[in-house]
Design an enzyme around this catalytic site. Sequence first.
Site, PDB file in Angstrom:
ATOM      1  N   SER A 316      19.622 -14.659  19.010  1.00 17.41           N
ATOM      2  CA  SER A 316      20.403 -14.417  20.219  1.00 17.41           C
ATOM      3  C   SER A 316      21.868 -14.703  19.971  1.00 17.41           C
ATOM      4  O   SER A 316      22.219 -15.616  19.214  1.00 17.41           O
ATOM      5  CB  SER A 316      19.895 -15.303  21.368  1.00 17.41           C
ATOM      6  OG  SER A 316      20.732 -15.193  22.499  1.00 17.41           O
ATOM      7  N   GLU A 329       9.163  -6.241  15.680  1.00 16.99           N
ATOM      8  CA  GLU A 329       9.870  -5.409  16.653  1.00 16.99           C
ATOM      9  C   GLU A 329      10.370  -4.136  15.968  1.00 16.99           C
ATOM     10  O   GLU A 329      10.276  -3.029  16.519  1.00 16.99           O
ATOM     11  CB  GLU A 329      11.045  -6.177  17.259  1.00 16.99           C
ATOM     12  CG  GLU A 329      10.638  -7.331  18.158  1.00 16.99           C
ATOM     13  CD  GLU A 329      11.807  -8.218  18.563  1.00 16.99           C
ATOM     14  OE1 GLU A 329      11.661  -8.971  19.529  1.00 16.99           O
ATOM     15  OE2 GLU A 329      12.878  -8.148  17.902  1.00 16.99           O
TER      16      GLU A 329
END
Length: 466
Positions: A316, A329
């Site tokens: 992040s 992902e």
Amino acid sequence: MNEFRTEKDSLGEVRVPRDAWYGAQTARAVSNFPISGRAPDKDFVLAHVRIKLAAARANCQPGWLPELKRDAIVAACEQILAGAHLDQFVVDRFQAGAGTSHNMNSNEVIANLANVALGGEKGRYSPVNPNDDVNMGQSTNDTIPTAIRLAVLAKLPRLVAAVRGMAGEFSRLAEREKDTVKSGRTHLQDAVPTTLGQEFDGYAWTLARCAAALEAVRPALCEIGLGGSAAGTGLNTSPDYPDRVAAELAALTGESIRAGQLVAQMQSMNDLARLSGEIRNLALELTRISNDLRLLASGPRTGLGEIQLPPVQPGSSIMPGKVNPVMFEMLNQVCFQVLGQDAAVSYMVQAGQLELNVMMPALGSALFDAMDWLTNAIDAATEKNLKGIVANRERCAFFIHQSVALATLLNTRIGYMEAAEVAKESEKTGRPVRDIVAQRALMDAAEFDALVLAAAHGVGSGGGGG
């Protein structure tokens, strides 16, 4: 200094970059098709050049291609196959139907290389002519579908190896975690015990089956229509050309290349549709497996957290210390794109008309992308994440002993009704089934733990399903 030379094709004069090994028809295609900005696939380029080399050898017989021209064409092809001049294949992937532009790109580059080697000049096409000599007995309509098949045959071992590599890593993890008992989950709700090893073993078996299914398409891909010429009739081909050129390609590629039904191989892309379908099936399984791993690794505090994936980058830009399951992902994203490529292939396979499928350039490109993307994504996910998975055995044990579903194990020991009472008490009080069983003197904690382990391995008396 003049940066261009002038060449002629059947439509008139064309300016060609002076240093280019390609010629007029390629230059027209570059001007006509500024579509994707993507050069042709490398395996496809090499496959098409191998066809030109094989054709030169097959055509070298009395009254057809002289030895001088054959040798010059073969030498030019061998230069390209060794890695030279690949930047001269410049036609966009979205081009004239069937791939005429790419076919002429190959013919012109090979002819210019051959002529310069024989003392001639670029763009003069003497003594070797791109149409009459390099393209002898051939057509776009039989060389392009053959090149697509050869290209996917070249890519297939790499994709299969990637899938088998991932399957092998899951097998290793399955053996390592064979006694890591955890809660099974059906309907995303607590279910009877299983082991982390069994979950991993299921993934391994599924991927191994996908690899076998991909391999099973190989024999159909080895049947080619080269020698069909423009419409599958063999017009303007040398004696025994289909079998001779197939044998040459078999020697060049190491594949069991053989002449198929020449008309059908030009009309039908069924074998490519079969391959695309198996790639789609693989992508569907990889999507499911990736989703499972992301769920199992969710957390670390508020998710399942039964496994930990190796951190490969900060997760992040705003939340310090956050780490995300980025490799799986990424694999999900690739799989979704591959599903789109399969849909495109399906539309293009059925778009053939009469003697030819003119959608072949884009059809081939979609297959090439799907195979390359999946190969690279599977390898990256295996190397950077799967090999470093850590099982959180304490977390697995915590969840399994919080599961009311453990009462199911008591059915064959104390009967369904009494087991249901244990389940109700666990649900009401929040106490583990293990503790309630011990308190009621139904069995001690060690015996119950052994029962859980046996059940996780599928050992024990059977009861009713549900």
